[in-house]
Motif scaffolding. Structure first.
Motif, PDB file in Angstrom:
ATOM      1  N   ASN A 389       0.901  -1.006   0.082  1.00  0.00           N
ATOM      2  CA  ASN A 389      -0.247   0.239   0.436  1.00  0.00           C
ATOM      3  C   ASN A 389       0.530   1.519  -0.363  1.00  0.00           C
ATOM      4  O   ASN A 389       0.914   2.315  -0.582  1.00  0.00           O
ATOM      5  CB  ASN A 389      -1.188   0.249   1.472  1.00  0.00           C
ATOM      6  CG  ASN A 389      -1.667   0.870   1.304  1.00  0.00           C
ATOM      7  OD1 ASN A 389      -2.270   1.636   0.385  1.00  0.00           O
ATOM      8  ND2 ASN A 389      -2.586   1.209   1.916  1.00  0.00           N
ATOM      9  N   ASN A 390       1.623   1.005   1.034  1.00  0.00           N
ATOM     10  CA  ASN A 390       2.835   2.362   0.619  1.00  0.00           C
ATOM     11  C   ASN A 390       3.291   2.483  -0.287  1.00  0.00           C
ATOM     12  O   ASN A 390       3.718   3.988  -0.777  1.00  0.00           O
ATOM     13  CB  ASN A 390       3.966   2.503   2.185  1.00  0.00           C
ATOM     14  CG  ASN A 390       2.847   2.855   3.870  1.00  0.00           C
ATOM     15  OD1 ASN A 390       1.742   3.691   3.229  1.00  0.00           O
ATOM     16  ND2 ASN A 390       2.916   1.911   4.181  1.00  0.00           N
ATOM     17  N   LEU A 393       0.234   2.541  -3.383  1.00  0.00           N
ATOM     18  CA  LEU A 393      -0.371   3.812  -3.583  1.00  0.00           C
ATOM     19  C   LEU A 393      -0.714   4.499  -2.540  1.00  0.00           C
ATOM     20  O   LEU A 393      -1.362   5.063  -1.967  1.00  0.00           O
ATOM     21  CB  LEU A 393      -1.844   2.850  -3.220  1.00  0.00           C
ATOM     22  CG  LEU A 393      -2.544   2.173  -4.696  1.00  0.00           C
ATOM     23  CD1 LEU A 393      -3.443   0.859  -3.667  1.00  0.00           C
ATOM     24  CD2 LEU A 393      -2.920   2.433  -5.530  1.00  0.00           C
ATOM     25  N   PHE A 394       0.732   5.280  -2.182  1.00  0.00           N
ATOM     26  CA  PHE A 394       0.905   6.432  -1.548  1.00  0.00           C
ATOM     27  C   PHE A 394       0.489   6.592   0.045  1.00  0.00           C
ATOM     28  O   PHE A 394      -0.003   6.681   0.618  1.00  0.00           O
ATOM     29  CB  PHE A 394       0.607   7.511  -1.629  1.00  0.00           C
ATOM     30  CG  PHE A 394       0.943   7.805  -3.338  1.00  0.00           C
ATOM     31  CD1 PHE A 394       2.289   7.881  -3.798  1.00  0.00           C
ATOM     32  CD2 PHE A 394       0.475   7.464  -4.485  1.00  0.00           C
ATOM     33  CE1 PHE A 394       3.075   8.200  -4.748  1.00  0.00           C
ATOM     34  CE2 PHE A 394       1.171   7.610  -5.422  1.00  0.00           C
ATOM     35  CZ  PHE A 394       1.688   7.801  -5.912  1.00  0.00           C
ATOM     36  N   GLY A 395      -0.114   4.972   0.640  1.00  0.00           N
ATOM     37  CA  GLY A 395      -0.652   4.324   1.393  1.00  0.00           C
ATOM     38  C   GLY A 395      -2.155   4.907   1.798  1.00  0.00           C
ATOM     39  O   GLY A 395      -2.687   4.730   2.700  1.00  0.00           O
ATOM     40  N   LEU A 396      -2.971   4.878   0.066  1.00  0.00           N
ATOM     41  CA  LEU A 396      -4.081   5.612   0.386  1.00  0.00           C
ATOM     42  C   LEU A 396      -5.028   4.521   0.531  1.00  0.00           C
ATOM     43  O   LEU A 396      -6.210   4.810   0.038  1.00  0.00           O
ATOM     44  CB  LEU A 396      -4.320   6.688  -1.015  1.00  0.00           C
ATOM     45  CG  LEU A 396      -4.162   7.970  -0.564  1.00  0.00           C
ATOM     46  CD1 LEU A 396      -3.708   8.787  -1.817  1.00  0.00           C
ATOM     47  CD2 LEU A 396      -4.505   8.553   0.505  1.00  0.00           C
ATOM     48  N   GLU A 600      -7.957   2.299  -4.690  1.00  0.00           N
ATOM     49  CA  GLU A 600      -7.262   2.821  -6.390  1.00  0.00           C
ATOM     50  C   GLU A 600      -7.629   4.042  -6.426  1.00  0.00           C
ATOM     51  O   GLU A 600      -9.079   3.824  -6.562  1.00  0.00           O
ATOM     52  CB  GLU A 600      -6.504   1.660  -7.269  1.00  0.00           C
ATOM     53  CG  GLU A 600      -7.129   1.149  -8.291  1.00  0.00           C
ATOM     54  CD  GLU A 600      -6.637   0.936  -9.195  1.00  0.00           C
ATOM     55  OE1 GLU A 600      -5.600   1.307 -10.083  1.00  0.00           O
ATOM     56  OE2 GLU A 600      -7.231   0.014  -9.494  1.00  0.00           O
TER      57      GLU A 600
END
Length: 641
Positions: A389-390, A393-396, A600
């Motif tokens: 995720n980090n 997806l930048f943790g989002l 996403e």
């Protein structure tokens, strides 16, 4: 008996149109409007006036409740595809259906003026009087008869018969032509898949352009004429010629008439394919302007790796397909200089990166492993979804299984979290329990036959983000003694290998439709489609009614199939919802697909002057048909530079 009726939206002009006798709008002197581009052709005598090109009862777009603004004519939309075959995305985005979803995912008539449904067994469609194909020929019930009798039931054109979606308890529907505008399909048992299938990105087909195709059908064409056409096309027989020209989805034949907002005018293949407005399109805006607003769509072929750079350089006006969250920084950099903006739409997908152990793989040792729930759970527990995720997806993102999203009425937290926690100790214990205790000289586990436990994970070579995810999963699995070998390849080859049982595991995206309602078929959860990478041969068995493939032979596979069949015959939404939830719970328990992250955001590059584009909307193949349900024909360019 339950009878459901759906008709034209009863707002403004639409209400008057629905209530009026044929020709009433003309008699009342309503001022229909058309684009300057077509007005020039009318003036030159190349086209009839717009009043004579529209159906008597056109579809009037509902702008008020959807907060759309009335637009202006003109302009071109530039967009990109990776290969000529991707022209099919124009069919999805153009989204013209007999019955289709609106933005709330409610079924509404479109090409049909109205429809009636009785107990999911009898479906009657009424067409729009005066509706025409893009070449000016009438669109009537004859086009439905031609497809059913002369295409679907013709053994030369359709050796396997009509699509499986027409079958209920092994029987085809009774097909009736009531008159030139009304058609009826009837089954003895319910067919709840029928209407949703008409709203798909690639809809269940009901009609063909009969007047155009008769010239290439042996039942109607003169023998000498059709033989010359076969020879000119360098094809083996009339059926091959007819099937090539009967193009309702791929846009490979510019001569084929369409009902969509734009028609292809450039013969593919080409570096740029041009679509021009359909002069006979059946939709109007609330002030009587014939849609679409935009004159042309220009589709350029480019390498997928260049999509972000070309978007950044201002070479597109509307682009989503081929862009990912990793491209957002590049896209944001070019906004000010190139006069576009980057919208971020939630992607309605169950999991972005999903692993599909093939329960039907040909190798007996891998088949045994893939069918062992302990093995699948071990592979899931060995994945650190937080790091994925980090990193990607930048943790989002939302970590967990491949399941429905929280915005679906069928969602439950347990469907997302069950057996989806990172626990390498549990993973090691389960792998030992399965019997994978041997190790090779590099420290990887070995199969009982002595081979290294090296899982070949096959992936579409164009899915670069999935390839990135696999590189991280390779590290996670190494920690528990499992070796991952990544094998990127062409998507078509990948599917053929899957169908034939040659794949051991495939990495791809998860549920296409992660925002289902109970009335949508749970097709992606059951072994009923050959294209599902976890059970291609089970799906083939179902699709071919037992003639090919393998019958589901595990308790879980049998239960999924039984639930799917029960959904087909259920008559109450509450029971349908209960079936969905049991199937979702079974997937979370069994890890037939191993999900990682959902949530996403899909970048959508939009020219700053382009209006009526939603600021935020769900994006997916199914059920939104990419941007289809948001009606691109209503997008327009505001005045100014």
């Amino acid at each position: 008996m339950t009878i459901t009726r759906r008709g034209v939206l009863q707002t403004g002009l639409a209400a008057a149109a629905a209530a009026a006798a044929p020709g009433a709008l003309r008699a009342e002197g309503f001022s229909f409007q058309e684009s300057p581009m077509l007005a020039e052709r009318v003036k030159k005598g190349l086209l009839p006036p717009v009043i004579d090109r529209l159906p008597t009862t056109p579809l009037i777009a509902d702008f008020a409740s959807r907060k759309r603004t009335v637009g202006r004519y003109g302009g071109e939309i530039r967009t990109l595809i990776a290969k000529t075959r991707d022209l099919r995305y124009m069919s999805a985005n153009g989204y013209t259906r007999v019955v289709g979803y609106d933005e709330t995912l409610t079924l509404q008539p479109d090409l049909a003026q109205s429809y009636e449904e009785q107990d999911n067994r009898v479906f009657t469609f009424t067409l729009r009087r005066g509706h025409r194909w893009s070449n000016g020929q009438p669109f009537t019930s004859e086009d439905f008869r031609y497809y059913w009798e002369d295409v679907a039931l013709n053994k030369d054109l359709s050796p396997s018969g009509p699509p499986e979606l027409f079958m209920v308890d092994g029987k085809l529907p009774r097909f009736e032509i009531i008159d030139d505008l009304r058609i009826r399909y009837s089954w003895d048992a319910p067919n709840p898949r029928f209407l949703p299938a008409l709203a798909m990105p690639r809809p269940l087909r009901l009609f063909s352009p009969s007047q155009y195709l008769r010239a290439f059908h042996k039942r109607y064409a003169e023998k000498g004429v059709i033989e010359k056409a076969i020879a000119a096309a360098k094809l083996r027989n009339w059926a091959a010629l007819h099937n090539r020209l009967d193009d309702d989805y791929e846009y490979s034949n510019p001569d084929a008439p369409v009902l969509t907002p734009w028609r292809l005018v450039t013969p593919p293949p080409a570096n740029r394919m041009v679509f021009e407005r359909n002069p006979y399109f059946h939709r109007l805006d609330p002030e009587g302007r014939q849609l679409p607003y935009v004159d042309k769509v220009l589709v350029d072929v480019a390498s997928p790796g260049l999509f972000p750079a070309k978007s950044n350089a201002g070479e597109v006006d509307l682009q989503a397909r081929g862009l990912s969250m990793n491209d957002v920084p590049v896209l944001k950099e070019g906004e000010a200089a190139q006069n576009y903006r980057t919208l971020l739409w939630p992607y309605a997908r169950g999991s972005i990166y999903t692993l599909y152990p093939n329960l039907n793989t040909a190798d007996p040792e891998w088949r045994r492993l893939n069918r062992d729930i302990r093995y699948r759970r071990a592979l899931s527990a060995a994945i650190d979804r937080r790091i994925l995720n980090n990193a990607l997806l930048f943790g989002l993102g939302v970590e967990g299984n491949n399941t429905v999203l929280a915005t679906s009425p069928l969602y439950s937290d347990v469907f997302r979290t069950d057996n989806a926690a990172y626990d390498p100790e549990l993973a090691n214990g389960l792998l030992d329990e399965v019997g994978l205790t041997g190790r090779d000289s590099s420290g990887f586990r070995t199969l009982p036959d002595g081979r290294t436990l090296e899982i070949v994970v096959e992936v579409d070579g164009e899915s670069t983000d999935i390839v990135d995810a696999l590189q991280l999963i390779t590290e996670f699995w190494r920690d528990v003694g499992v070796k991952l070998f990544m094998k990127p390849q062409d998507r078509g080859i990948l599917r053929q290998r899957s169908f034939s049982g040659q794949t051991v595991m495939v990495a791809a995206t998860g549920l296409d439709n992660a925002v289902p309602t109970a009335m949508m078929p749970p097709t992606e959860l059951a072994p009923v489609r050959q294209e599902h990478y976890s059970w291609p041969k089970w799906g083939q068995w179902f699709e071919t009614q037992g003639h090919n493939g393998e019958e589901p032979d595990t308790p879980g596979g049998k239960r999924l199939l039984a639930l799917y069949k029960e959904w087909l015959s259920a008559t109450e939404d509450t029971r349908n919802a209960a079936i969905w939830r049991e199937m979702l719970a079974l997937h979370a328990e069994n890890q037939w697909t191993i999900g990682t992250i959902a949530g996403e955001l899909q970048p959508v590059v939009v020219n700053k002057r382009l209006r009526n584009v939603p600021e935020k909307a769900l994006f997916s193949w199914e059920p939104t048909s990419l941007m289809g349900v948001y009606r691109i024909d209503e997008y327009y360019y505001a005045a100014g530079a």
